[in-house]
Design a protein around this motif. Structure first.
Motif, PDB file in Angstrom:
ATOM      1  N   GLN A 147     108.807  92.081  42.293  1.00  6.62           N
ATOM      2  CA  GLN A 147     109.218  93.399  42.350  1.00  6.62           C
ATOM      3  C   GLN A 147     110.189  93.449  41.219  1.00  6.62           C
ATOM      4  OE1 GLN A 147     107.351  95.763  43.681  1.00  6.62           O
ATOM      5  NE2 GLN A 147     106.232  94.458  44.795  1.00  6.62           N
ATOM      6  N   GLU A 148     111.219  92.624  41.288  1.00  8.32           N
ATOM      7  CA  GLU A 148     112.272  92.773  40.276  1.00  8.32           C
ATOM      8  C   GLU A 148     111.639  92.504  38.769  1.00  8.32           C
ATOM      9  OE1 GLU A 148     115.427  90.142  41.283  1.00  8.32           O
ATOM     10  OE2 GLU A 148     116.266  91.519  42.957  1.00  8.32           O
ATOM     11  N   MET A 149     110.577  91.745  38.817  1.00 11.66           N
ATOM     12  CA  MET A 149     110.181  91.275  37.471  1.00 11.66           C
ATOM     13  C   MET A 149     108.918  91.765  37.089  1.00 11.66           C
ATOM     14  SD  MET A 149     111.002  87.270  37.528  1.00 11.66           S
ATOM     15  CE  MET A 149     110.410  86.843  36.028  1.00 11.66           C
ATOM     16  N   MET A 150     108.418  92.984  37.786  1.00 15.93           N
ATOM     17  CA  MET A 150     107.140  93.580  37.573  1.00 15.93           C
ATOM     18  C   MET A 150     106.822  93.752  36.087  1.00 15.93           C
ATOM     19  SD  MET A 150     104.614  94.230  39.148  1.00 15.93           S
ATOM     20  CE  MET A 150     105.163  94.473  40.836  1.00 15.93           C
ATOM     21  N   GLY A 151     107.769  94.486  35.389  1.00 12.68           N
ATOM     22  CA  GLY A 151     107.563  94.769  33.932  1.00 12.68           C
ATOM     23  C   GLY A 151     107.379  93.590  33.150  1.00 12.68           C
ATOM     24  N   ASP A 152     108.192  92.362  33.098  1.00  9.41           N
ATOM     25  CA  ASP A 152     108.029  91.370  32.398  1.00  9.41           C
ATOM     26  C   ASP A 152     106.628  90.706  32.949  1.00  9.41           C
ATOM     27  OD1 ASP A 152     110.479  91.869  31.300  1.00  9.41           O
ATOM     28  OD2 ASP A 152     111.455  90.360  32.440  1.00  9.41           O
ATOM     29  N   LEU A 153     106.242  90.859  34.130  1.00  6.60           N
ATOM     30  CA  LEU A 153     104.864  90.131  34.589  1.00  6.60           C
ATOM     31  C   LEU A 153     103.898  90.683  33.975  1.00  6.60           C
ATOM     32  CD1 LEU A 153     105.531  89.454  38.405  1.00  6.60           C
ATOM     33  CD2 LEU A 153     105.610  87.730  36.465  1.00  6.60           C
ATOM     34  N   ILE A 154     103.767  92.149  33.782  1.00  6.08           N
ATOM     35  CA  ILE A 154     102.729  92.864  33.355  1.00  6.08           C
ATOM     36  C   ILE A 154     102.683  92.707  31.808  1.00  6.08           C
ATOM     37  CG2 ILE A 154     101.902  95.304  32.809  1.00  6.08           C
ATOM     38  CD1 ILE A 154     102.856  96.121  35.691  1.00  6.08           C
ATOM     39  N   ALA A 162      99.071 101.867  31.813  1.00  7.92           N
ATOM     40  CA  ALA A 162      99.072 102.489  33.333  1.00  7.92           C
ATOM     41  C   ALA A 162     100.550 102.038  33.647  1.00  7.92           C
ATOM     42  CB  ALA A 162      98.421 101.843  34.029  1.00  7.92           C
ATOM     43  N   PRO A 163     101.225 102.992  34.777  1.00  8.52           N
ATOM     44  CA  PRO A 163     102.521 102.620  35.075  1.00  8.52           C
ATOM     45  C   PRO A 163     102.678 101.114  35.739  1.00  8.52           C
ATOM     46  CG  PRO A 163     101.415 103.854  36.802  1.00  8.52           C
ATOM     47  CD  PRO A 163     100.406 103.746  35.754  1.00  8.52           C
ATOM     48  N   ILE A 164     104.073 100.814  35.763  1.00  7.99           N
ATOM     49  CA  ILE A 164     104.312  99.347  36.096  1.00  7.99           C
ATOM     50  C   ILE A 164     104.530  99.324  37.762  1.00  7.99           C
ATOM     51  CG2 ILE A 164     106.369  97.726  36.090  1.00  7.99           C
ATOM     52  CD1 ILE A 164     107.097  98.833  33.387  1.00  7.99           C
ATOM     53  N   CYS A 165     103.487  98.637  38.117  1.00  8.86           N
ATOM     54  CA  CYS A 165     103.448  98.596  39.408  1.00  8.86           C
ATOM     55  C   CYS A 165     102.466  97.498  40.052  1.00  8.86           C
ATOM     56  CB  CYS A 165     102.724  99.943  40.029  1.00  8.86           C
ATOM     57  SG  CYS A 165     101.196 100.357  39.879  1.00  8.86           S
ATOM     58  N   GLU A 166     102.458  97.270  41.290  1.00  6.84           N
ATOM     59  CA  GLU A 166     101.645  96.275  41.852  1.00  6.84           C
ATOM     60  C   GLU A 166     100.035  96.673  41.539  1.00  6.84           C
ATOM     61  OE1 GLU A 166     101.101  92.719  43.780  1.00  6.84           O
ATOM     62  OE2 GLU A 166     102.873  93.524  43.477  1.00  6.84           O
ATOM     63  N   ASP A 167      99.558  97.324  41.367  1.00  2.00           N
ATOM     64  CA  ASP A 167      98.268  97.627  41.154  1.00  2.00           C
ATOM     65  C   ASP A 167      97.882  97.239  39.680  1.00  2.00           C
ATOM     66  OD1 ASP A 167      97.702  98.429  43.871  1.00  2.00           O
ATOM     67  OD2 ASP A 167      97.806 100.675  43.290  1.00  2.00           O
ATOM     68  N   HIS A 172      95.592  93.565  35.830  1.00  2.00           N
ATOM     69  CA  HIS A 172      95.742  92.635  34.666  1.00  2.00           C
ATOM     70  C   HIS A 172      95.443  91.189  35.202  1.00  2.00           C
ATOM     71  CE1 HIS A 172      97.759  95.769  32.698  1.00  2.00           C
ATOM     72  NE2 HIS A 172      98.070  95.294  31.617  1.00  2.00           N
ATOM     73  N   GLU A 173      95.785  90.800  36.224  1.00  3.82           N
ATOM     74  CA  GLU A 173      95.377  89.540  36.721  1.00  3.82           C
ATOM     75  C   GLU A 173      94.068  89.167  36.825  1.00  3.82           C
ATOM     76  OE1 GLU A 173      98.018  88.923  39.942  1.00  3.82           O
ATOM     77  OE2 GLU A 173      99.757  88.351  38.799  1.00  3.82           O
ATOM     78  N   GLU A 174      93.343  90.127  37.243  1.00  8.84           N
ATOM     79  CA  GLU A 174      91.690  90.128  37.687  1.00  8.84           C
ATOM     80  C   GLU A 174      91.239  89.929  36.277  1.00  8.84           C
ATOM     81  OE1 GLU A 174      91.145  93.463  40.011  1.00  8.84           O
ATOM     82  OE2 GLU A 174      91.377  92.621  41.756  1.00  8.84           O
TER      83      GLU A 174
END
Length: 549
Positions: free
Chosen positions: A334-341, A372-377, A382-384
């Motif tokens: 959750q803390e690194m969500m932006g970097d992960l995306i 899209a907004p930075i979130c889990e979805d 992106h991973e899919e």
């Protein structure tokens, strides 16, 4: 006065009695009792001459003694006859009693012999052994026969006792085994008289051996189950508190080997196996969540390895540590969500470039998710997409490698076709090695390139049959490659045409020049023209890797 003898006649001693027997009664009795057939020695079978003489002597002496007494008493011949008749009757009674006693004794011998025969027959039947018969039959001596029968019976009784002792030992062991294994006692096996034959004893022994083997197998199965349970205790880091579990850890002592013990151990093994399966599934579930998060968060290998080393097994503590690690990684994600995306977007871009996607192919995903907004979805989308592109890239890479080889051979073909237009290459000091290199290049171009083209077409045909068109930069590569080959053939034909026109122009401008000097022909260099000039066939090719399909 001389006394008459019992062995004499009454006429020799008494005066004219009215009726006097010819032979004195006692003497007649002795003579009668001793009469009968004689053997070769003149003696009745079983009676010696001495014994006969004793009886005769006794009769004579008794008669003489009686007559002397009667003389003193003055008994008349009639009275004496009465006395002698009374004595004769008494003697006959004694003899008759004796004969009766001996007959009774003989009958007892016969009865005893019959009883022994019956007992021998019964034991013979029990033992399943043939009996012997008295060698003299019914005509033999009864006492000898009784002695022989008792000896024969004693032999059978010894065999029976020996077998009975062995049977009792086997019966005791068999019953102990059946009791240990919790089986019901078999009353038929307790009737040992039914197992005295050799065949029955072997059958009884087989039952004991079978029961022993059954017990051995039961013990082995129980011990194996105990080992499995003990291993599960250790693997699950189980806290031993139950009495049965304690007994299991002590090797099963006190549990026994009956079916109740088997049922208890089997049930415990199933419970622990189910618990192991449950914990294994839980750890797999946690691992399937932790591993992708490690990949997402780029957790280094050393940290992962240390976690594995610190949390091995199926203990409750291991499961708890995995749950804590998952919670930590989710929070960190959750803390690194932006970097992960952003990292995922870079990976997608890399795969697009590798497979030469055009703008239209990229636009669908870009429009839907890149902004899209930075979130889990968004991260999941992106991973899919990365997963789909990775699968496609695995299919593309063998073909892309062949395409790269095709491009290299096309560049080499252009180089070779330009090189052969320069006739001065043959005058080089390294002409020999240059020619060998040129020949190798010629084979690669004339043989290797057609094979590569055929291989690419076959590979793409297989791909397209299952997955659809193989597209690079928005076009089917097979069509692009065909156009490139057609263009190359067109350029090559144009070069030949220019070369031919150049040659014709020189012949018109210098007519007969080749024949003005005898023995000399126009040089190939002059005929070919200056490289790069009007007669040159050199073509400008795009550099390697710069082709856009």
């Amino acid at each position: 006065m001389e006394q008459p003898s019992l062995c004499g006649t009454a006429e020799d001693h008494l005066p004219a009695p009215p009726r006097q027997p010819a032979t004195p009664p006692v003497a007649a009795m002795a003579s009668m009792s001793m009469s009968g057939s004689l053997n070769e020695e003149g003696v009745r079978t079983g009676i010696s001459i001495v014994e006969l003489q004793k009886l005769q002597k006794l009769s004579k002496e008794t008669t003489e003694k009686l007559h002397r007494v009667w003389d003193e008493m003055g008994l008349s011949p009639e009275e004496r006859s009465l006395q002698l008749n009374s004595l004769l009757e008494a003697v006959e009674t004694v003899f008759t009693q004796k004969v009766g006693d001996e007959v009774a004794l003989r009958d007892e011998y016969i009865s005893a012999a019959a009883s022994l025969e019956k007992e021998i027959d019964a034991i013979s039947e029990q033992l399943g052994m043939p009996r012997k018969h008295f060698p003299h039959g019914d005509s033999g001596n009864l006492m000898v026969k009784l002695t022989w029968l008792r000896s024969h019976l004693a032999d059978f009784q010894a065999i029976k006792e020996e077998r009975m002792t062995k049977l009792e030992d086997m019966c005791t062991r068999l019953q102990e085994i059946r009791i240990q294994m919790g089986e019901i006692e078999d009353n038929q096996l307790m009737d040992l008289d039914a197992f005295l034959t050799q065949e029955a004893m072997q059958d009884y022994e087989s039952k004991l051996i079978e029961a022993t083997h059954h017990k051995t197998r039961r013990i082995a199965a129980i011990q194996e189950t105990i080992r499995d349970i003990t291993a599960l205790f250790e693997e699950l880091e189980y806290d031993i508190q139950d009495d049965i579990d304690k007994a299991i850890m002590e090797g099963g002592e006190g549990l026994g080997i009956d079916m109740d013990a088997v049922a208890i151990l089997s049930q415990r093994a199933r419970e622990l196996t189910d618990e192991k399966i449950s914990r294994t599934e839980r750890l797999k579930q946690l691992g399937s969540q932790i591993q992708p998060l490690w990949e997402r968060l780029d957790v280094d290998t050393d940290t992962r390895q240390k976690f594995f080393m610190d949390n091995r097994g199926l203990g409750v503590g291991v499961i708890r540590q995995c749950e804590l690690e998952l919670e930590r990684l989710i929070h960190l994600k959750q803390e690194m969500m932006g970097d992960l995306i952003r990292n995922a977007q870079a990976k997608i871009q890399e795969l697009w470039d590798e497979m030469k996607f055009d703008d239209e192919q990229r636009e669908a995903f870009t429009h839907a998710h890149m902004m899209a907004p930075i979130c889990e979805d968004t991260l999941i989308a992106h991973e899919e997409e990365i997963a789909v592109l990775n699968i496609q890239a695995e299919l593309y890479r063998p073909i892309l490698k062949a395409v790269e080889r095709y491009e290299q051979l096309c560049e080499e073909r252009d180089d070779y076709e330009a090189k052969i237009q320069d006739s001065s290459r043959l005058l080089s000091r390294k002409g020999g090695s240059a020619l060998r290199e040129e020949e190798a290049q010629r084979r690669r171009v004339t043989q290797g390139l057609p094979r590569t083209i055929e291989k690419i077409k076959n590979t793409i045909a297989e791909y397209e049959e299952e997955h659809g068109p193989f597209v690079l930069n928005g076009r089917r590569f097979v069509e692009t490659m065909d156009e490139m080959e057609i263009e190359h053939a067109r350029q090559l034909a144009e070069a030949k045409e220019r070369k031919k026109k150049s040659k014709d122009t020189k012949e018109d401008f210098f007519p007969g020049s080749a024949s003005r000097i005898p023995g000399r022909t126009p040089s190939k260099k002059s005929a070919a023209g200056t490289p790069g000039g009007p007669g040159s066939s050199q073509r400008t090719r795009p550099p390697l890797g710069s082709r856009n399909y």
